[in-house]
Motif scaffolding. Structure first.
Motif, mmCIF file in Angstrom:
data_model
loop_
_atom_site.group_PDB
_atom_site.id
_atom_site.type_symbol
_atom_site.label_atom_id
_atom_site.label_comp_id
_atom_site.label_asym_id
_atom_site.label_seq_id
_atom_site.Cartn_x
_atom_site.Cartn_y
_atom_site.Cartn_z
ATOM 1 N N GLY A 125 37.384 -20.512 16.698
ATOM 2 C CA GLY A 125 38.735 -20.990 16.478
ATOM 3 C C GLY A 125 39.509 -20.723 17.757
ATOM 4 O O GLY A 125 39.539 -19.590 18.259
ATOM 5 N N CYS A 126 40.112 -21.757 18.323
ATOM 6 C CA CYS A 126 40.722 -21.647 19.645
ATOM 7 C C CYS A 126 42.210 -21.326 19.536
ATOM 8 O O CYS A 126 42.938 -21.931 18.738
ATOM 9 N N LEU A 127 42.666 -20.386 20.345
ATOM 10 C CA LEU A 127 44.070 -19.962 20.346
ATOM 11 C C LEU A 127 44.836 -20.536 21.532
ATOM 12 O O LEU A 127 45.986 -20.158 21.758
ATOM 13 N N LYS A 128 44.202 -21.430 22.266
ATOM 14 C CA LYS A 128 44.803 -22.049 23.448
ATOM 15 C C LYS A 128 44.972 -23.549 23.212
ATOM 16 O O LYS A 128 44.322 -24.121 22.329
ATOM 17 N N PRO A 129 45.796 -24.223 24.013
ATOM 18 C CA PRO A 129 45.939 -25.683 23.889
ATOM 19 C C PRO A 129 44.777 -26.410 24.562
ATOM 20 O O PRO A 129 44.956 -27.197 25.499
ATOM 21 N N TRP A 130 43.574 -26.104 24.090
ATOM 22 C CA TRP A 130 42.368 -26.711 24.628
ATOM 23 C C TRP A 130 41.930 -27.855 23.729
ATOM 24 O O TRP A 130 42.621 -28.211 22.778
ATOM 25 N N ASN A 131 40.767 -28.422 24.001
ATOM 26 C CA ASN A 131 40.289 -29.585 23.258
ATOM 27 C C ASN A 131 39.079 -29.227 22.415
ATOM 28 O O ASN A 131 38.238 -28.406 22.820
ATOM 29 N N LEU A 132 38.975 -29.846 21.248
ATOM 30 C CA LEU A 132 37.775 -29.693 20.443
ATOM 31 C C LEU A 132 36.558 -30.105 21.270
ATOM 32 O O LEU A 132 36.568 -31.128 21.950
ATOM 33 N N GLY A 133 35.528 -29.296 21.219
ATOM 34 C CA GLY A 133 34.320 -29.579 21.984
ATOM 35 C C GLY A 133 34.273 -28.936 23.342
ATOM 36 O O GLY A 133 33.211 -28.928 23.984
ATOM 37 N N ASP A 134 35.404 -28.384 23.833
ATOM 38 C CA ASP A 134 35.355 -27.612 25.071
ATOM 39 C C ASP A 134 34.432 -26.408 24.880
ATOM 40 O O ASP A 134 34.361 -25.824 23.787
ATOM 41 N N VAL A 142 36.704 -8.825 22.511
ATOM 42 C CA VAL A 142 37.440 -7.836 21.731
ATOM 43 C C VAL A 142 36.714 -7.704 20.396
ATOM 44 O O VAL A 142 36.532 -8.688 19.678
ATOM 45 N N ASN A 143 36.285 -6.500 20.075
ATOM 46 C CA ASN A 143 35.551 -6.262 18.830
ATOM 47 C C ASN A 143 36.531 -5.811 17.753
ATOM 48 O O ASN A 143 36.940 -4.662 17.711
ATOM 49 N N LEU A 144 36.903 -6.741 16.888
ATOM 50 C CA LEU A 144 37.811 -6.439 15.780
ATOM 51 C C LEU A 144 37.082 -6.421 14.444
ATOM 52 O O LEU A 144 37.700 -6.502 13.392
ATOM 53 N N SER A 145 35.763 -6.284 14.492
ATOM 54 C CA SER A 145 34.968 -6.340 13.269
ATOM 55 C C SER A 145 34.950 -5.017 12.516
ATOM 56 O O SER A 145 34.587 -4.972 11.341
ATOM 57 N N GLY A 146 35.307 -3.921 13.201
ATOM 58 C CA GLY A 146 35.213 -2.611 12.576
ATOM 59 C C GLY A 146 33.794 -2.082 12.513
ATOM 60 O O GLY A 146 33.527 -1.108 11.810
ATOM 61 N N ALA A 147 32.872 -2.719 13.234
ATOM 62 C CA ALA A 147 31.460 -2.329 13.168
ATOM 63 C C ALA A 147 30.888 -2.142 14.563
ATOM 64 O O ALA A 147 31.461 -2.585 15.563
ATOM 65 N N SER A 148 29.724 -1.497 14.617
ATOM 66 C CA SER A 148 28.968 -1.301 15.850
ATOM 67 C C SER A 148 27.486 -1.367 15.499
ATOM 68 O O SER A 148 27.120 -1.085 14.352
ATOM 69 N N ILE A 196 49.176 -12.855 16.590
ATOM 70 C CA ILE A 196 48.900 -11.519 17.124
ATOM 71 C C ILE A 196 47.731 -11.573 18.114
ATOM 72 O O ILE A 196 47.797 -11.019 19.220
ATOM 73 N N LEU A 197 46.659 -12.256 17.723
ATOM 74 C CA LEU A 197 45.496 -12.353 18.597
ATOM 75 C C LEU A 197 45.846 -13.050 19.906
ATOM 76 O O LEU A 197 45.442 -12.606 20.991
ATOM 77 N N ALA A 198 46.593 -14.130 19.820
ATOM 78 C CA ALA A 198 46.994 -14.835 21.039
ATOM 79 C C ALA A 198 47.848 -13.931 21.927
ATOM 80 O O ALA A 198 47.706 -13.926 23.155
ATOM 81 N N GLY A 199 48.730 -13.154 21.299
ATOM 82 C CA GLY A 199 49.578 -12.237 22.059
ATOM 83 C C GLY A 199 48.808 -11.117 22.722
ATOM 84 O O GLY A 199 49.258 -10.544 23.721
ATOM 85 N N LEU A 200 47.624 -10.806 22.196
ATOM 86 C CA LEU A 200 46.778 -9.761 22.771
ATOM 87 C C LEU A 200 45.924 -10.268 23.932
ATOM 88 O O LEU A 200 45.179 -9.500 24.547
ATOM 89 N N GLY A 201 46.012 -11.565 24.215
ATOM 90 C CA GLY A 201 45.240 -12.124 25.314
ATOM 91 C C GLY A 201 43.906 -12.711 24.909
ATOM 92 O O GLY A 201 43.064 -13.021 25.769
ATOM 93 N N VAL A 202 43.699 -12.895 23.590
ATOM 94 C CA VAL A 202 42.459 -13.510 23.105
ATOM 95 C C VAL A 202 42.564 -15.024 23.254
ATOM 96 O O VAL A 202 43.591 -15.622 22.951
#
Length: 265
Positions: A125-134, A142-148, A196-202
């Motif tokens: 899922g893209c958080l930038k103004p990019w194009n589908l298929g890029d 960034v590991n936000l899964s809570g797992a290792s 929030i994710l976009a604001g974090l630089g994702v």
């Protein structure tokens, strides 16, 4: 890269060794691993032709047959210039509720069999103004899964996880580059989470790849990654899982070129 034997002990368990035996019986000592994400299971069919050998993923000890839409169920071997390349046409995800062990099983078996390089792909899922298929070359995560992939006081430096030479090769092929965030899923993010994710630089978010990448890095394998823009997270329309798979599939030409470039770096 020297490998801390504690990671070998923690990750290359009896199942991984048994899985490696299946792989070496299939192809000898493999050189590299490619994992194909959503919508990309057949990406290499035309470019690389018929594989030299195949085995169902579920037939490899510790590995589960993928269940997500757009994922294949085979482990294929192709003979390339550098040697045998193992290609998983699908993967198991953390959101299936089985923990990191099955998620990293293919990677661990491949390392035990002898690989030195890996290319991991996914849909995002893209958080930038990019194009589908890029296609985005993953430069960081960034590991936000809570797992290792491992537990206990095993402290791993992941600041340089994504191999610089392989990633540089991807820059010559991919339309984009940036940061991939992994969440557990299976739900997509809310609008607040997207902001929030976009604001974090994702740049892009998904539900895979990071567990395998950390595992491979801990075991001394060079890792590169590509993520296909398959959903525009700020779009007004709700996310359609079928459309995600279709968008990823349309990017196969770039993905194949990226795989070849990264493996040649």
């Amino acid at each position: 890269m020297s490998v801390d034997p504690r990671f070998t002990g923690a990750l290359l368990d009896d199942e991984a060794v048994a899985g490696a035996r299946v792989l070496t019986e299939l192809v000898g000592r493999p050189d590299a691993l490619v994992v194909l994400g959503s919508g990309l299971a057949d990406a290499l069919d035309e470019a690389w032709g018929a594989p030299a050998a195949t085995v169902p993923l579920g037939a490899i000890p510790g590995v589960l047959a993928p269940v997500a839409d757009g994922h294949g169920g085979e482990l294929r071997s192709y003979e390339r210039d550098g040697g045998a390349v193992l290609v998983a046409t699908g993967r198991t995800h953390l959101y299936e509720g089985l923990g990191p062990r099955p998620v990293t099983a293919v990677a661990r078996a491949a390392v035990a069999a002898g690989i030195s390089r890996a290319v991991l792909t996914n849909a995002n899922g893209c958080l930038k103004p990019w194009n589908l298929g890029d296609v985005m070359a993953i430069t960081d995560h960034v590991n936000l899964s809570g797992a290792s992939p491992f537990d206990g006081p095993l402290f791993l430096d992941v600041s340089a996880l994504w191999d610089p030479e392989m990633t540089e090769a991807l820059r010559g092929v991919c339309q984009r580059e940036g940061v991939y965030a992994m969440v557990r899923g299976p739900e997509y993010q809310t609008r607040a989470e997207t902001r929030i994710l976009a604001g974090l630089g994702v740049d892009c978010v998904g539900m895979s790849t990071v567990m395998e990448a950390i595992c491979l890095h801990a075991l001394g394998v060079r890792v590169a990654g590509m993520s296909v823009v398959s959903d525009l997270s700020f779009a007004d329309a709700p996310t359609d899982p079928t459309a995600v798979v279709e968008a990823a599939s349309a990017a196969r030409t770039t993905v194949v070129a990226g795989i070849e470039a990264a493996l040649g770096a």
